[in-house]
Design an enzyme around this catalytic site. Structure first.
Site, PDB file in Angstrom:
ATOM      1  N   HIS A 155       2.346   6.211  -4.305  1.00  0.00           N
ATOM      2  CA  HIS A 155       1.268   6.186  -5.156  1.00  0.00           C
ATOM      3  C   HIS A 155       1.234   7.786  -5.482  1.00  0.00           C
ATOM      4  O   HIS A 155       1.508   8.568  -4.776  1.00  0.00           O
ATOM      5  CB  HIS A 155       0.026   5.934  -4.147  1.00  0.00           C
ATOM      6  CG  HIS A 155      -1.243   6.657  -4.652  1.00  0.00           C
ATOM      7  ND1 HIS A 155      -1.978   5.838  -5.743  1.00  0.00           N
ATOM      8  CD2 HIS A 155      -1.906   7.664  -4.334  1.00  0.00           C
ATOM      9  CE1 HIS A 155      -3.073   6.623  -5.919  1.00  0.00           C
ATOM     10  NE2 HIS A 155      -3.199   7.718  -5.217  1.00  0.00           N
ATOM     11  N   ASN A 170       5.695  -1.316  -5.317  1.00  0.00           N
ATOM     12  CA  ASN A 170       6.155  -0.022  -6.125  1.00  0.00           C
ATOM     13  C   ASN A 170       6.134   1.320  -5.327  1.00  0.00           C
ATOM     14  O   ASN A 170       6.353   2.410  -6.108  1.00  0.00           O
ATOM     15  CB  ASN A 170       5.579   0.167  -7.578  1.00  0.00           C
ATOM     16  CG  ASN A 170       3.918   0.583  -7.198  1.00  0.00           C
ATOM     17  OD1 ASN A 170       3.383   0.560  -6.067  1.00  0.00           O
ATOM     18  ND2 ASN A 170       3.281   0.645  -8.415  1.00  0.00           N
ATOM     19  N   GLU A 189      -8.874  11.669  -2.825  1.00  0.00           N
ATOM     20  CA  GLU A 189      -8.060  11.064  -2.003  1.00  0.00           C
ATOM     21  C   GLU A 189      -7.581  12.092  -0.864  1.00  0.00           C
ATOM     22  O   GLU A 189      -7.408  11.649   0.208  1.00  0.00           O
ATOM     23  CB  GLU A 189      -7.047  10.581  -3.022  1.00  0.00           C
ATOM     24  CG  GLU A 189      -7.244   9.212  -3.835  1.00  0.00           C
ATOM     25  CD  GLU A 189      -6.201   9.221  -4.939  1.00  0.00           C
ATOM     26  OE1 GLU A 189      -5.161   9.766  -5.087  1.00  0.00           O
ATOM     27  OE2 GLU A 189      -6.605   8.156  -5.713  1.00  0.00           O
ATOM     28  N   ARG A 225       9.772   5.005  -9.013  1.00  0.00           N
ATOM     29  CA  ARG A 225       9.947   3.702  -9.185  1.00  0.00           C
ATOM     30  C   ARG A 225      11.066   3.172  -9.993  1.00  0.00           C
ATOM     31  O   ARG A 225      11.564   2.100  -9.528  1.00  0.00           O
ATOM     32  CB  ARG A 225       8.641   3.362  -9.758  1.00  0.00           C
ATOM     33  CG  ARG A 225       7.312   3.708  -8.850  1.00  0.00           C
ATOM     34  CD  ARG A 225       5.967   3.681  -9.568  1.00  0.00           C
ATOM     35  NE  ARG A 225       4.917   3.668  -8.761  1.00  0.00           N
ATOM     36  CZ  ARG A 225       3.538   3.808  -9.047  1.00  0.00           C
ATOM     37  NH1 ARG A 225       3.191   4.034 -10.541  1.00  0.00           N
ATOM     38  NH2 ARG A 225       2.670   3.872  -8.136  1.00  0.00           N
ATOM     39  N   ARG A 249       2.856  12.421 -11.377  1.00  0.00           N
ATOM     40  CA  ARG A 249       2.867  11.123 -12.158  1.00  0.00           C
ATOM     41  C   ARG A 249       4.184  10.988 -12.950  1.00  0.00           C
ATOM     42  O   ARG A 249       4.905   9.604 -12.967  1.00  0.00           O
ATOM     43  CB  ARG A 249       1.805  11.030 -13.168  1.00  0.00           C
ATOM     44  CG  ARG A 249       0.399  11.000 -12.554  1.00  0.00           C
ATOM     45  CD  ARG A 249      -0.090   9.745 -11.862  1.00  0.00           C
ATOM     46  NE  ARG A 249      -0.436   8.681 -12.705  1.00  0.00           N
ATOM     47  CZ  ARG A 249      -0.958   7.372 -12.256  1.00  0.00           C
ATOM     48  NH1 ARG A 249      -1.115   7.204 -11.352  1.00  0.00           N
ATOM     49  NH2 ARG A 249      -1.208   6.626 -13.414  1.00  0.00           N
ATOM     50  N   TYR A 278      -8.419   2.421  -2.764  1.00  0.00           N
ATOM     51  CA  TYR A 278      -8.219   1.716  -4.222  1.00  0.00           C
ATOM     52  C   TYR A 278      -9.551   1.001  -4.653  1.00  0.00           C
ATOM     53  O   TYR A 278      -9.771  -0.010  -5.339  1.00  0.00           O
ATOM     54  CB  TYR A 278      -7.314   0.648  -4.007  1.00  0.00           C
ATOM     55  CG  TYR A 278      -5.929   1.200  -3.992  1.00  0.00           C
ATOM     56  CD1 TYR A 278      -5.590   1.756  -5.502  1.00  0.00           C
ATOM     57  CD2 TYR A 278      -5.034   0.736  -3.253  1.00  0.00           C
ATOM     58  CE1 TYR A 278      -4.209   2.581  -5.529  1.00  0.00           C
ATOM     59  CE2 TYR A 278      -3.541   1.379  -3.345  1.00  0.00           C
ATOM     60  CZ  TYR A 278      -3.343   2.268  -4.458  1.00  0.00           C
ATOM     61  OH  TYR A 278      -1.938   2.461  -4.556  1.00  0.00           O
ATOM     62  N   PHE A 283      -5.796  -9.090  -7.731  1.00  0.00           N
ATOM     63  CA  PHE A 283      -4.663  -8.793  -6.807  1.00  0.00           C
ATOM     64  C   PHE A 283      -5.133  -7.858  -5.748  1.00  0.00           C
ATOM     65  O   PHE A 283      -4.473  -7.311  -4.866  1.00  0.00           O
ATOM     66  CB  PHE A 283      -3.540  -8.162  -7.588  1.00  0.00           C
ATOM     67  CG  PHE A 283      -3.722  -6.871  -8.306  1.00  0.00           C
ATOM     68  CD1 PHE A 283      -3.665  -5.485  -7.713  1.00  0.00           C
ATOM     69  CD2 PHE A 283      -3.785  -6.943  -9.832  1.00  0.00           C
ATOM     70  CE1 PHE A 283      -4.136  -4.461  -8.482  1.00  0.00           C
ATOM     71  CE2 PHE A 283      -4.148  -5.900 -10.529  1.00  0.00           C
ATOM     72  CZ  PHE A 283      -4.426  -4.512  -9.774  1.00  0.00           C
ATOM     73  N   LYS A 315       4.322   4.372   0.319  1.00  0.00           N
ATOM     74  CA  LYS A 315       3.525   3.223   0.714  1.00  0.00           C
ATOM     75  C   LYS A 315       4.353   2.281   1.970  1.00  0.00           C
ATOM     76  O   LYS A 315       5.543   2.915   1.966  1.00  0.00           O
ATOM     77  CB  LYS A 315       3.299   2.333  -0.616  1.00  0.00           C
ATOM     78  CG  LYS A 315       2.386   2.737  -1.510  1.00  0.00           C
ATOM     79  CD  LYS A 315       2.245   1.876  -2.785  1.00  0.00           C
ATOM     80  CE  LYS A 315       1.185   2.373  -3.762  1.00  0.00           C
ATOM     81  NZ  LYS A 315       1.260   1.673  -5.009  1.00  0.00           N
ATOM     82  N   THR A 344       3.627   2.455 -13.541  1.00  0.00           N
ATOM     83  CA  THR A 344       3.113   1.454 -12.402  1.00  0.00           C
ATOM     84  C   THR A 344       4.031   0.344 -11.901  1.00  0.00           C
ATOM     85  O   THR A 344       4.270   0.054 -11.058  1.00  0.00           O
ATOM     86  CB  THR A 344       1.590   1.015 -12.732  1.00  0.00           C
ATOM     87  OG1 THR A 344       0.681   1.989 -13.102  1.00  0.00           O
ATOM     88  CG2 THR A 344       1.193   0.203 -11.791  1.00  0.00           C
TER      89      THR A 344
HETATM   90  P1  IDP Z   1      -1.148   3.477 -10.335  1.00  0.00           P
HETATM   91  O1  IDP Z   1      -0.484   3.064  -8.898  1.00  0.00           O
HETATM   92  O2  IDP Z   1       0.350   3.695 -11.141  1.00  0.00           O
HETATM   93  O3  IDP Z   1      -1.798   4.694 -10.457  1.00  0.00           O
HETATM   94  P2  IDP Z   1      -3.057   1.342 -10.650  1.00  0.00           P
HETATM   95  O4  IDP Z   1      -3.151   0.460 -12.033  1.00  0.00           O
HETATM   96  O5  IDP Z   1      -3.947   2.193 -10.410  1.00  0.00           O
HETATM   97  O6  IDP Z   1      -1.408   2.072 -10.806  1.00  0.00           O
HETATM   98  O7  IDP Z   1      -2.630   0.336  -9.527  1.00  0.00           O
HETATM   99  C1  IDP Z   1      -2.780   0.677  -8.096  1.00  0.00           C
HETATM  100  C2  IDP Z   1      -1.734  -0.082  -7.510  1.00  0.00           C
HETATM  101  O8  IDP Z   1      -2.091  -1.342  -7.595  1.00  0.00           O
HETATM  102  C3  IDP Z   1      -0.239  -0.234  -8.031  1.00  0.00           C
HETATM  103  O9  IDP Z   1       0.333   1.081  -7.724  1.00  0.00           O
HETATM  104  C4  IDP Z   1       0.222  -1.295  -7.662  1.00  0.00           C
HETATM  105  O10 IDP Z   1       0.571  -1.025  -6.058  1.00  0.00           O
HETATM  106  C5  IDP Z   1      -0.790  -2.187  -7.541  1.00  0.00           C
HETATM  107  N1  IDP Z   1      -0.981  -3.279  -8.880  1.00  0.00           N
HETATM  108  C6  IDP Z   1      -1.130  -2.828  -9.949  1.00  0.00           C
HETATM  109  N2  IDP Z   1      -1.286  -3.986 -10.726  1.00  0.00           N
HETATM  110  C7  IDP Z   1      -0.935  -5.037 -10.061  1.00  0.00           C
HETATM  111  C8  IDP Z   1      -0.757  -6.349 -10.239  1.00  0.00           C
HETATM  112  O11 IDP Z   1      -0.647  -7.041 -11.061  1.00  0.00           O
HETATM  113  N3  IDP Z   1      -0.424  -7.035  -9.048  1.00  0.00           N
HETATM  114  C9  IDP Z   1      -0.135  -6.616  -7.678  1.00  0.00           C
HETATM  115  N4  IDP Z   1      -0.343  -5.324  -7.629  1.00  0.00           N
HETATM  116  C10 IDP Z   1      -0.729  -4.317  -8.598  1.00  0.00           C
END
Ligand code: IDP
Length: 153
Positions: A117, A114, A128, A104, A87, A51, A59, A11, A93
């Site tokens: 992805h 983070n 994707e 991470r 993963r 997304y 968010f 990212k 996450t």
């Molecule tokens: P993942 O990336 O581990 O698959 P997901 O739940 O699919 O996790 O969330 C996608 C992305 O959305 C996360 O990697 C992060 O960048 C962002 N994200 C998830 N939860 C939050 C939050 O509570 N606040 C801000 N960004 C978030």
């Protein structure tokens, strides 16, 4: 053994911080084969599509701002159980919960930044990869462990 492909993206914060090389190295060292890689600036439409499942989250706007704040490094990595292995390498996450030793866990502090992805299923990976690489299909790579010593393959 079954070869699978997964979509991984450094990212914008990961690119800004100069972490592409470190992240690529971890995937190579783990045993993945690189099948496609491109540095690109994505637009809001692509970020929203990528997304799409999170559209209802509070968010979501912040997430699209984040993803479009600079270039990303989009990659396709191949190997056995590629989705699950990626993963595991990436970690949870929320970097607060991601174990040290994961990407991470080692390089990120906050869920809103983070740095990387990884697809969460084979179906997401196919979707994707199609979204980012389209008709430029990722290369089909040999299992890097396969060879004259009879490992893998
Ligand atoms: P993942 O990336 O581990 O698959 P997901 O739940 O699919 O996790 O969330 C996608 C992305 O959305 C996360 O990697 C992060 O960048 C962002 N994200 C998830 N939860 C939050 C939050 O509570 N606040 C801000 N960004 C978030």
């Amino acid at each position: 053994m079954q070869q699978e492909q997964t979509f991984v993206m450094v990212k914008p914060d990961g690119v800004r911080r100069g972490l592409i090389g470190s992240i690529v190295a971890r995937f190579e060292q783990k045993g993945f084969a690189l099948a496609a890689i491109e540095l690109l600036q994505i637009d809001r439409e692509l970020a929203e599509q990528h997304y799409g499942e999170l559209r209802q989250k509070p968010f979501f706007g912040e997430l699209v701002d984040y993803l479009t704040s600079g270039p990303v490094c989009a990659m396709v990595w191949q190997g056995e159980h590629a989705v699950e292995n990626a993963r595991a390498l990436i970690g949870k996450t929320n970097p607060v919960e991601a174990a040290p030793g994961t990407i991470r866990g080692d390089y990120a502090m906050d869920i809103a930044g983070n740095i990387v992805h990884g697809s969460d299923s084979a179906a997401s990976a196919a979707r994707e990869i199609g979204l980012f690489f389209g008709k430029h299909a990722a290369a089909q790579r040999m299992d890097p462990y396969a060879g004259e010593f009879g490992h893998g393959g």
